[in-house]
Design a protein around this motif. Structure first.
Motif, mmCIF file in Angstrom:
data_model
loop_
_atom_site.group_PDB
_atom_site.id
_atom_site.type_symbol
_atom_site.label_atom_id
_atom_site.label_comp_id
_atom_site.label_asym_id
_atom_site.label_seq_id
_atom_site.Cartn_x
_atom_site.Cartn_y
_atom_site.Cartn_z
ATOM 1 N N THR A 145 4.988 31.758 -11.507
ATOM 2 C CA THR A 145 4.508 31.242 -12.831
ATOM 3 C C THR A 145 4.630 29.847 -12.716
ATOM 4 O O THR A 145 5.763 29.248 -12.688
ATOM 5 N N HIS B 252 2.271 44.418 -11.311
ATOM 6 C CA HIS B 252 3.561 43.547 -11.535
ATOM 7 C C HIS B 252 4.455 44.799 -12.091
ATOM 8 O O HIS B 252 4.450 45.075 -13.302
ATOM 9 N N ASN C 232 10.871 42.744 -11.567
ATOM 10 C CA ASN C 232 11.395 41.696 -12.347
ATOM 11 C C ASN C 232 11.583 41.937 -13.935
ATOM 12 O O ASN C 232 11.643 41.034 -14.737
HETATM 13 C C1 LIG Z 1 6.365 36.213 -13.435
HETATM 14 C C2 LIG Z 1 7.458 36.027 -13.398
HETATM 15 C C3 LIG Z 1 8.148 36.837 -12.393
HETATM 16 O O1 LIG Z 1 7.762 37.716 -11.844
HETATM 17 O O2 LIG Z 1 9.577 36.618 -12.473
HETATM 18 C C4 LIG Z 1 8.308 34.663 -13.825
HETATM 19 C C5 LIG Z 1 8.037 34.284 -15.040
HETATM 20 C C6 LIG Z 1 8.588 33.311 -15.738
HETATM 21 C C7 LIG Z 1 9.201 32.338 -14.743
HETATM 22 C C8 LIG Z 1 9.493 32.916 -13.336
HETATM 23 C C9 LIG Z 1 8.701 34.034 -12.747
#
Ligand SMILES: C=C(C(=O)O)c1ccccc1
Length: 369
Positions: free
Chosen positions: A25, A178, A181
């Motif tokens: 990101t 996705h 996370n």
């Molecule tokens: C899409 C992200 C992820 O998968 O952690 C993300 C989002 C914001 C900052 C860092 C990473």
């Protein structure tokens, strides 16, 4: 014995090497529309065997951070066409990461200022990135979510299907779901974020149901050979947690084995942090998948350096390795690994938001000579 620099077949496409650019990101797409600076950024990194784009929301409801590019506006699909065309012209292959953040969002980013949605109304102890009224970017606490009604789930599955079709129309070689996370799909998987008492909560079978239904919706729309998924069994990112992740994720990959996906992308440990934050049997996870007939490319991530990646592939423990931060500051990472050349250090101050500084201005080896 395979090498990190060997080609590999991934679903219906062949990759030049086994090095992937991990999703990153960067918050540089105002209005959720990919722009020319994004085109340059991805084109510069086309020597990766596979680029996986930054998280790309499937709808505004799935958007959790300001200025990330979506896949739900017509102008965005046109913008992504320029990205994929440039990467392909440079000889690269690119997948888009389909993203619904669930509770990791802020009312200012949601349709009509609504509460973000989640499996259960449990607020995350996390922050997201918003744009203040004065136009400055800032990290803010995530908003209180509301629990999805079961009647809303078919609509979200349709959103994933539609986004997968849009991805193919935009020229992407594949999509990555996705499911990592602490975002929506992961929120359903983890017992600490999913307190539902209906068919999507409680037992492991119920908690993996939403992930499997997303996979089915996308596979039925664009084909399993263009579909991958990212998981992060033990990451604490975005306040994700589960008291016993091994059986949950073993059950998930055993179910996934039936879909003949193109790749399974596994974040080992805490995302961007320690690889041993919690006990987990990574080899056991892969063995559980393969034992059920799963043939997808097994891609690993998190804290790998050149030697670790070479060993992971040569040992057969992984088929591919993805790199995040190293691709931020080394657009020609593949060549640098091949030559065992020095690596540029990434500037953390320019990871999120801004313009070309820390985005498209990192030097390649040729320029450094
Ligand atoms: C899409 C992200 C992820 O998968 O952690 C993300 C989002 C914001 C900052 C860092 C990473």
């Amino acid at each position: 014995m395979s090498s990190l620099f060997d080609p590999i077949t991934l679903g219906r496409t062949t990759l030049a090497n086994r090095i992937a650019m991990a999703p990153l990101t960067r918050n540089r797409s105002p209005g959720a529309i990919p722009n020319n600076l994004n085109v340059t950024y991805y084109e510069q990194r086309a020597s990766a065997g596979l680029i996986i784009t930054e998280g790309t929301p499937i709808t505004q409801q799935g958007q959790g951070y300001a200025q990330v590019p979506g896949l739900y506006l017509p102008e965005a699909i046109e913008g992504w066409k320029r990205v994929t065309s440039a990467v392909h012209s440079a000889g690269g292959k690119i997948a888009v990461q389909l993203w619904h953040v669930g509770r990791i969002s802020h009312t200012s980013l949601q349709p009509n200022g609504a509460a973000p949605v989640a499996p259960s109304a449990i607020r995350a102890k996390s922050k997201t990135y918003i744009i203040n009224d004065d136009g400055t970017g800032a990290f803010a606490d995530t908003s209180e979510p509301r629990a999805l009604d079961i009647s809303e789930i078919p609509g979200i599955l349709e959103d994933y299907r539609r986004a997968a079709r849009a991805a193919v129309d935009a020229g992407f070689d594949a999509v990555e779901i996705h499911a990592a996370n602490g975002y929506l799909i992961d929120q359903f998987l983890r017992a600490d974020t999913n307190h539902r008492t209906d068919a999507y909560g409680g037992s492991i079978e119920n908690r993996i149901r939403f992930a499997i239904e997303v996979v089915e919706a996308i596979v039925n729309e664009i084909g399993a050979d263009r579909t991958g998924i990212r998981i992060s069994p033990v990451t604490p990112a975005n306040d994700a947690s589960d008291p016993d992740p091994q059986p949950v994720f073993n059950a998930l990959v055993e179910k996934l084995a039936a879909y003949d996906l193109a790749f399974i992308h596994v974040i080992e440990g805490a995302t961007g942090g320690p690889r041993d934050n919690l006990p987990f049997d990574w080899a056991g996870l892969k063995a559980a998948y393969r034992a059920k007939g799963g043939k997808a490319v097994w891609m690993v991530n998190n804290g790998y350096d050149r030697d670790m990646a070479i060993e992971a592939v040569e040992s057969g423990r992984a088929d591919m390795v993805s790199f995040g931060k190293l691709f931020i500051s080394n657009p020609d990472l593949v060549q640098r690994f091949k030559e065992n050349a020095p690596l540029n250090e990434a500037d953390r101050n320019t990871f999120y938001g801004g313009g070309a500084e820390g985005y498209t201005n990192y030097p390649t080896l040729a320029l450094s000579a």
